[in-house]
Design an enzyme around this catalytic site. Structure first.
Site, PDB file in Angstrom:
ATOM      1  N   LYS A  26       0.848  -1.209   0.000  1.00 17.24           N
ATOM      2  CA  LYS A  26       0.000   0.000   0.000  1.00 17.24           C
ATOM      3  C   LYS A  26       0.880   1.254   0.000  1.00 17.24           C
ATOM      4  CE  LYS A  26      -4.073  -2.030   0.189  1.00 17.24           C
ATOM      5  NZ  LYS A  26      -4.975  -1.986  -0.986  1.00 17.24           N
ATOM      6  N   ARG A  27       2.075   1.110  -0.504  1.00 15.54           N
ATOM      7  CA  ARG A  27       3.018   2.228  -0.644  1.00 15.54           C
ATOM      8  C   ARG A  27       3.269   2.921   0.701  1.00 15.54           C
ATOM      9  NH1 ARG A  27       2.806  -1.078  -4.273  1.00 15.54           N
ATOM     10  NH2 ARG A  27       2.517  -0.487  -6.470  1.00 15.54           N
ATOM     11  N   ALA A  63       3.182   7.019   0.930  1.00 13.42           N
ATOM     12  CA  ALA A  63       2.127   7.659   0.118  1.00 13.42           C
ATOM     13  C   ALA A  63       1.112   8.410   0.983  1.00 13.42           C
ATOM     14  CB  ALA A  63       1.428   6.612  -0.733  1.00 13.42           C
ATOM     15  N   LEU A  65      -1.508   9.507   4.126  1.00  9.06           N
ATOM     16  CA  LEU A  65      -2.649   8.965   4.873  1.00  9.06           C
ATOM     17  C   LEU A  65      -3.265   7.774   4.132  1.00  9.06           C
ATOM     18  CD1 LEU A  65      -4.798   9.748   7.162  1.00  9.06           C
ATOM     19  CD2 LEU A  65      -5.985  10.963   5.339  1.00  9.06           C
ATOM     20  N   GLY A 110       0.807  12.942   3.803  1.00 13.09           N
ATOM     21  CA  GLY A 110       1.287  12.665   5.162  1.00 13.09           C
ATOM     22  C   GLY A 110       2.710  12.121   5.179  1.00 13.09           C
ATOM     23  N   GLU A 113       4.689  15.126   5.433  1.00  9.70           N
ATOM     24  CA  GLU A 113       4.533  15.671   6.793  1.00  9.70           C
ATOM     25  C   GLU A 113       5.413  14.898   7.781  1.00  9.70           C
ATOM     26  OE1 GLU A 113       0.055  15.443   6.501  1.00  9.70           O
ATOM     27  OE2 GLU A 113       0.274  17.431   7.377  1.00  9.70           O
ATOM     28  N   GLU A 133      -3.609  16.784  -1.353  1.00  7.84           N
ATOM     29  CA  GLU A 133      -4.787  16.862  -0.483  1.00  7.84           C
ATOM     30  C   GLU A 133      -5.957  17.560  -1.168  1.00  7.84           C
ATOM     31  OE1 GLU A 133      -1.715  17.024   0.583  1.00  7.84           O
ATOM     32  OE2 GLU A 133      -1.548  16.030   2.520  1.00  7.84           O
ATOM     33  N   ARG A 136      -7.851  15.364  -3.314  1.00  9.97           N
ATOM     34  CA  ARG A 136      -8.604  14.332  -2.581  1.00  9.97           C
ATOM     35  C   ARG A 136      -9.743  14.952  -1.763  1.00  9.97           C
ATOM     36  NH1 ARG A 136      -6.036  11.754  -5.798  1.00  9.97           N
ATOM     37  NH2 ARG A 136      -3.884  11.158  -5.439  1.00  9.97           N
ATOM     38  N   GLY A 141      -3.074  17.268   7.591  1.00  9.22           N
ATOM     39  CA  GLY A 141      -3.501  17.069   8.982  1.00  9.22           C
ATOM     40  C   GLY A 141      -2.400  16.502   9.852  1.00  9.22           C
TER      41      GLY A 141
HETATM   42  C1  1HE Z   1      -3.064   3.594  -1.083  1.00  4.14           C
HETATM   43  C2  1HE Z   1      -2.482   4.860  -0.922  1.00  4.14           C
HETATM   44  C3  1HE Z   1      -3.018   5.697   0.086  1.00  4.14           C
HETATM   45  C4  1HE Z   1      -1.460   3.852  -2.514  1.00  4.14           C
HETATM   46  N1  1HE Z   1      -4.040   5.237   0.817  1.00  4.14           N
HETATM   47  N2  1HE Z   1      -4.073   3.183  -0.332  1.00  4.14           N
HETATM   48  N3  1HE Z   1      -1.961  10.224  -0.667  1.00  4.14           N
HETATM   49  C5  1HE Z   1      -2.201  10.232  -1.989  1.00  4.14           C
HETATM   50  O1  1HE Z   1      -3.113  10.846  -2.494  1.00  4.14           O
HETATM   51  C6  1HE Z   1      -1.266   9.385  -2.805  1.00  4.14           C
HETATM   52  C7  1HE Z   1      -2.018   8.199  -3.338  1.00  4.14           C
HETATM   53  N4  1HE Z   1      -1.095   7.229  -3.963  1.00  4.14           N
HETATM   54  C8  1HE Z   1      -0.567   7.408  -5.204  1.00  4.14           C
HETATM   55  O2  1HE Z   1      -0.697   8.447  -5.824  1.00  4.14           O
HETATM   56  C9  1HE Z   1       0.225   6.266  -5.773  1.00  4.14           C
HETATM   57  O3  1HE Z   1      -0.124   5.097  -5.051  1.00  4.14           O
HETATM   58  C10 1HE Z   1       1.770   6.472  -5.706  1.00  4.14           C
HETATM   59  C11 1HE Z   1       2.201   7.551  -6.700  1.00  4.14           C
HETATM   60  C12 1HE Z   1       2.225   6.823  -4.302  1.00  4.14           C
HETATM   61  C13 1HE Z   1       2.442   5.114  -6.081  1.00  4.14           C
HETATM   62  O4  1HE Z   1       1.972   4.679  -7.342  1.00  4.14           O
HETATM   63  P1  1HE Z   1       2.099   3.139  -7.729  1.00  4.14           P
HETATM   64  O5  1HE Z   1       1.695   3.023  -9.188  1.00  4.14           O
HETATM   65  O6  1HE Z   1       3.428   2.621  -7.344  1.00  4.14           O
HETATM   66  O7  1HE Z   1       1.055   2.338  -6.794  1.00  4.14           O
HETATM   67  P2  1HE Z   1      -0.553   2.229  -6.922  1.00  4.14           P
HETATM   68  O8  1HE Z   1      -0.893   1.152  -7.916  1.00  4.14           O
HETATM   69  O9  1HE Z   1      -1.178   3.547  -7.114  1.00  4.14           O
HETATM   70  O10 1HE Z   1      -0.935   1.737  -5.446  1.00  4.14           O
HETATM   71  C14 1HE Z   1      -0.662   0.429  -5.003  1.00  4.14           C
HETATM   72  C15 1HE Z   1      -1.677   0.075  -3.935  1.00  4.14           C
HETATM   73  O11 1HE Z   1      -1.502   0.970  -2.833  1.00  4.14           O
HETATM   74  C16 1HE Z   1      -3.108   0.310  -4.423  1.00  4.14           C
HETATM   75  O12 1HE Z   1      -3.909  -0.622  -3.719  1.00  4.14           O
HETATM   76  P3  1HE Z   1      -4.432  -1.976  -4.459  1.00  4.14           P
HETATM   77  O13 1HE Z   1      -5.285  -2.635  -3.411  1.00  4.14           O
HETATM   78  O14 1HE Z   1      -5.170  -1.523  -5.684  1.00  4.14           O
HETATM   79  O15 1HE Z   1      -3.196  -2.742  -4.784  1.00  4.14           O
HETATM   80  C17 1HE Z   1      -3.424   1.682  -3.911  1.00  4.14           C
HETATM   81  O16 1HE Z   1      -4.818   1.915  -3.713  1.00  4.14           O
HETATM   82  C18 1HE Z   1      -2.713   1.663  -2.568  1.00  4.14           C
HETATM   83  N5  1HE Z   1      -2.403   3.001  -2.082  1.00  4.14           N
HETATM   84  N6  1HE Z   1      -1.488   5.000  -1.817  1.00  4.14           N
HETATM   85  C19 1HE Z   1      -4.545   4.003   0.591  1.00  4.14           C
HETATM   86  N7  1HE Z   1      -2.506   6.911   0.347  1.00  4.14           N
HETATM   87  C20 1HE Z   1      -2.675  13.373   8.092  1.00  4.14           C
HETATM   88  S1  1HE Z   1      -3.392  14.028   6.754  1.00  4.14           S
HETATM   89  C21 1HE Z   1      -2.467  13.576   5.393  1.00  4.14           C
HETATM   90  C22 1HE Z   1      -3.285  13.712   4.168  1.00  4.14           C
HETATM   91  C23 1HE Z   1      -2.699  12.937   3.040  1.00  4.14           C
HETATM   92  O17 1HE Z   1      -1.752  12.210   3.176  1.00  4.14           O
HETATM   93  S2  1HE Z   1      -3.474  13.165   1.532  1.00  4.14           S
HETATM   94  C24 1HE Z   1      -2.479  12.319   0.388  1.00  4.14           C
HETATM   95  C25 1HE Z   1      -2.815  10.876   0.311  1.00  4.14           C
END
Ligand code: 1HE
Length: 263
Positions: A26-27, A63, A65, A110, A113, A133, A136, A141
């Site tokens: 889940k990265r 990746a 939250l 996060g 962060e 964020e 999304r 946070g």
């Molecule tokens: C996740 C998450 C996650 C991956 N929560 N499941 N963060 C984001 O908006 C970033 C979201 N992630 C991505 O943009 C990409 O995953 C990456 C660029 C980081 C990596 O890409 P990649 O091609 O290597 O992986 P993928 O195919 O996108 O993800 C692999 C799996 O990880 C997939 O799950 P699967 O069940 O389909 O295999 C994804 O859903 C899962 N995954 N990132 C849940 N973040 C305290 S407040 C903080 C607020 C934030 O952090 S907002 C930003 C959130």
């Protein structure tokens, strides 16, 4: 809340604790239980080590939250969740020991962060930085509006949040988001070397560096200078300082590694 995710690896190497984020499928996205487990490992490291290294297993640092957990939360649960991240990241930034993060791949949301709560950031060229964020429908946070904004400045952070811009490691270095840019696969080793270096300082000096120095930045100049004098006196009158000063005067201390002369 009990934490039993098994998403954190913990190892001690001499004076250095190595804390690995280990949910690569889940990265290394951080769930509620995962952040608590990070906090437990940080607390343990504060007792067992003199410096810590934080890194991610797999192809990415983190990746952010775990978005899957954050669908259908109430406002109160959201605030409590954010405050939990704040409390745990505060134990990194203002805890017992300095922390160095080793970054590669995604340092996103996060994840950025978390990296911003460490004291030194080392990144490989594969590292990329983003704050999606806005895309999304949420907000930072995990302390990003304070710590990440202080590192890169308000204008850059606003740009990242409004546009979802992905910032390369080279750009992030220019923006002060990291202090060391290293080659592929080298971040952890470099972070451990820096952690060993920090661990060899007097612990009271390290305490002053991680507790007093950032607080002084928040003070009025005259207050900051006064607190500086207190810390200077507190450290200098510590027996460890006397011993280290004597070692220098007797030419027994390790010499400074001067660039272009010693390397
Ligand atoms: C996740 C998450 C996650 C991956 N929560 N499941 N963060 C984001 O908006 C970033 C979201 N992630 C991505 O943009 C990409 O995953 C990456 C660029 C980081 C990596 O890409 P990649 O091609 O290597 O992986 P993928 O195919 O996108 O993800 C692999 C799996 O990880 C997939 O799950 P699967 O069940 O389909 O295999 C994804 O859903 C899962 N995954 N990132 C849940 N973040 C305290 S407040 C903080 C607020 C934030 O952090 S907002 C930003 C959130």
């Amino acid at each position: 809340m009990a934490s039993s995710t098994g998403h954190v690896t913990y190892e001690i190497d001499g004076d250095v604790a190595l804390l690995g984020l280990n949910r690569p499928e889940k990265r290394n996205a951080i769930s509620d239980a995962f952040v608590i487990e990070i906090g437990e490992a940080v607390a343990r490291a504060g007792k067992e080590a003199k410096a810590g290294v934080l890194f991610g297993h797999g192809d990415h640092f983190c990746a952010g939250l775990d978005l899957a957990e954050h669908v259908s939360k109430t406002a109160a649960e959201g605030v409590q969740g954010s405050r939990r991240w704040h409390a745990i990241f505060a134990t990194i930034e203002h805890g017992a020991i300095p922390w160095i993060s080793a970054l590669h791949g995604a340092v996103v949301g996060g994840g950025l962060e978390l990296a911003a709560s460490t004291h030194i950031r080392v990144a490989e060229k594969s590292a990329f930085f983003a704050l999606p964020e806005g895309q999304r429908g949420i907000f930072v946070g995990g302390g990003g509006s304070v710590r990440a904004a202080r590192l890169m400045g308000l204008a850059r952070m606003t740009d990242m949040m409004l546009t979802g811009r992905v910032v390369s490691a080279e750009q992030a270095e220019k923006w002060n988001l990291l202090q060391y840019l290293v080659g592929p696969g080298e971040a952890r080793e470099k972070a451990v070397a820096l952690a060993r270096q920090a661990a060899s300082n007097a612990s009271l000096s390290n305490y002053a560096i991680i507790h007093a120095l950032p607080r002084i930045q928040d003070m009025a100049e005259s207050d900051g200078l006064f607190v500086e004098s207190l810390m200077a006196s507190l450290t200098a009158t510590n027996p460890e300082a006397e011993q280290r000063l004597r070692e220098f005067l007797e030419k027994r201390a390790k010499r400074l590694a001067i660039p272009d002369r010693d390397s």
